[in-house]
Design a protein around this motif. Structure first.
Motif, short mmCIF file in Angstrom:
data_model
loop_
_atom_site.label_atom_id
_atom_site.label_comp_id
_atom_site.label_asym_id
_atom_site.label_seq_id
_atom_site.Cartn_x
_atom_site.Cartn_y
_atom_site.Cartn_z
N UNK A 28 58.58 0.90 -56.47
CA UNK A 28 58.77 1.13 -55.05
C UNK A 28 58.95 -0.17 -54.27
N UNK A 29 59.28 -1.22 -54.98
CA UNK A 29 59.40 -2.50 -54.29
C UNK A 29 60.54 -2.51 -53.29
N UNK A 30 61.51 -1.62 -53.45
CA UNK A 30 62.63 -1.59 -52.52
C UNK A 30 62.39 -0.62 -51.36
N UNK A 31 61.25 0.06 -51.36
CA UNK A 31 60.98 1.06 -50.34
C UNK A 31 60.02 0.55 -49.28
N UNK A 32 60.23 1.05 -48.11
CA UNK A 32 59.27 0.91 -47.02
C UNK A 32 58.24 2.02 -47.18
N UNK A 33 56.96 1.67 -47.09
CA UNK A 33 55.89 2.66 -47.25
C UNK A 33 55.27 2.95 -45.90
N UNK A 34 55.00 4.20 -45.65
CA UNK A 34 54.48 4.58 -44.34
C UNK A 34 53.44 5.67 -44.45
N UNK A 35 52.67 5.78 -43.39
CA UNK A 35 51.73 6.88 -43.22
C UNK A 35 52.18 7.71 -42.01
N UNK A 36 52.15 9.02 -42.20
CA UNK A 36 52.39 9.97 -41.12
C UNK A 36 51.16 10.85 -41.01
N UNK A 90 42.22 13.53 -35.82
CA UNK A 90 42.09 14.63 -36.78
C UNK A 90 43.47 15.16 -37.14
N UNK A 91 43.78 15.15 -38.43
CA UNK A 91 45.11 15.58 -38.90
C UNK A 91 45.13 15.51 -40.42
N UNK A 92 46.19 16.07 -40.97
CA UNK A 92 46.51 15.81 -42.38
C UNK A 92 47.37 14.56 -42.41
N UNK A 93 46.96 13.61 -43.21
CA UNK A 93 47.67 12.34 -43.32
C UNK A 93 48.50 12.32 -44.60
N UNK A 94 49.76 11.91 -44.44
CA UNK A 94 50.70 11.85 -45.55
C UNK A 94 51.19 10.42 -45.74
N UNK A 95 51.32 10.01 -46.99
CA UNK A 95 52.03 8.76 -47.25
C UNK A 95 53.46 9.12 -47.66
N UNK A 96 54.35 8.18 -47.41
CA UNK A 96 55.77 8.42 -47.67
C UNK A 96 56.46 7.12 -48.03
N UNK A 97 57.53 7.26 -48.80
CA UNK A 97 58.35 6.10 -49.18
C UNK A 97 59.79 6.38 -48.76
N UNK A 98 60.40 5.39 -48.13
CA UNK A 98 61.77 5.59 -47.68
C UNK A 98 62.32 4.35 -47.01
N UNK A 109 60.32 10.35 -50.33
CA UNK A 109 59.20 10.79 -51.16
C UNK A 109 57.95 10.93 -50.30
N UNK A 110 57.20 12.00 -50.59
CA UNK A 110 55.99 12.31 -49.82
C UNK A 110 54.82 12.60 -50.73
N UNK A 111 53.65 12.16 -50.31
CA UNK A 111 52.43 12.55 -50.96
C UNK A 111 52.02 13.94 -50.50
N UNK A 112 50.96 14.46 -51.08
CA UNK A 112 50.55 15.83 -50.81
C UNK A 112 49.73 15.98 -49.54
N UNK A 113 49.28 14.89 -48.95
CA UNK A 113 48.49 14.95 -47.74
C UNK A 113 47.00 14.96 -48.02
N UNK A 114 46.27 14.32 -47.13
CA UNK A 114 44.81 14.30 -47.23
C UNK A 114 44.25 14.53 -45.83
N UNK A 115 43.28 15.43 -45.72
CA UNK A 115 42.78 15.86 -44.42
C UNK A 115 41.71 14.89 -43.90
N UNK A 116 41.91 14.46 -42.67
CA UNK A 116 40.92 13.65 -41.96
C UNK A 116 40.42 14.45 -40.77
N UNK A 117 39.12 14.66 -40.71
CA UNK A 117 38.51 15.39 -39.61
C UNK A 117 37.50 14.49 -38.93
#
Length: 120
Positions: A28-36, A90-98, A109-117
């Motif tokens: 993933x060295x060519x990708x920008x990584x982000x959290x949504x 509070x939300x479901x947090x997703x990581x993504x590459x793009x 590409x998206x991760x499955x999400x992790x819930x933060x309350x």
């Protein structure tokens, strides 16, 4: 091509959590990584992102000064350190590459999400 997000949970307002996103399957060295994140009844929104070089992390105004993105290239992992949490985080947090963008549709590409309350 897989992204695995983890680290979510229940925390009181003012507390902290660290999310992790482990990448596997390709480089993933060519990708920008982000959290949504996506709160109930709301659209998915950009939280922050980072190049694999580690340069110029970028944050949404709503989290600037409270959240920090970092990466460990040796582990192919990106982290989101969240401090001074608020109920509105509070939300479901997703990581993504793009591509370098705040737009959901430019991420491949998206991760499955992790819930933060965050309890107030």
């Amino acid at each position: 091509v897989q992204l695995q997000a983890s680290g979510g949970g229940l925390v009181q307002a003012g507390g902290s959590l660290r999310l992790s996103c482990a990448a596997s399957g390709r480089t993933f060295s060519s990708y920008y990584m982000a959290w949504f994140r996506q709160a109930p009844g709301k659209e998915r929104e950009f939280v922050g992102g980072i190049h694999w070089t580690g340069n110029n992390p970028y944050y949404a105004d709503s989290v600037k000064g409270r959240f920090t993105i970092s990466r460990d290239n040796a582990k192919n992992t990106v982290y989101l350190q969240m401090n001074s949490l608020k109920a509105e985080d509070t939300a479901v947090y997703y990581c993504a590459a793009g591509r370098t963008s705040t737009l959901v549709q430019l991420y491949d590409y998206w991760g499955q999400g992790t819930l933060v309350t965050v309890s107030s």
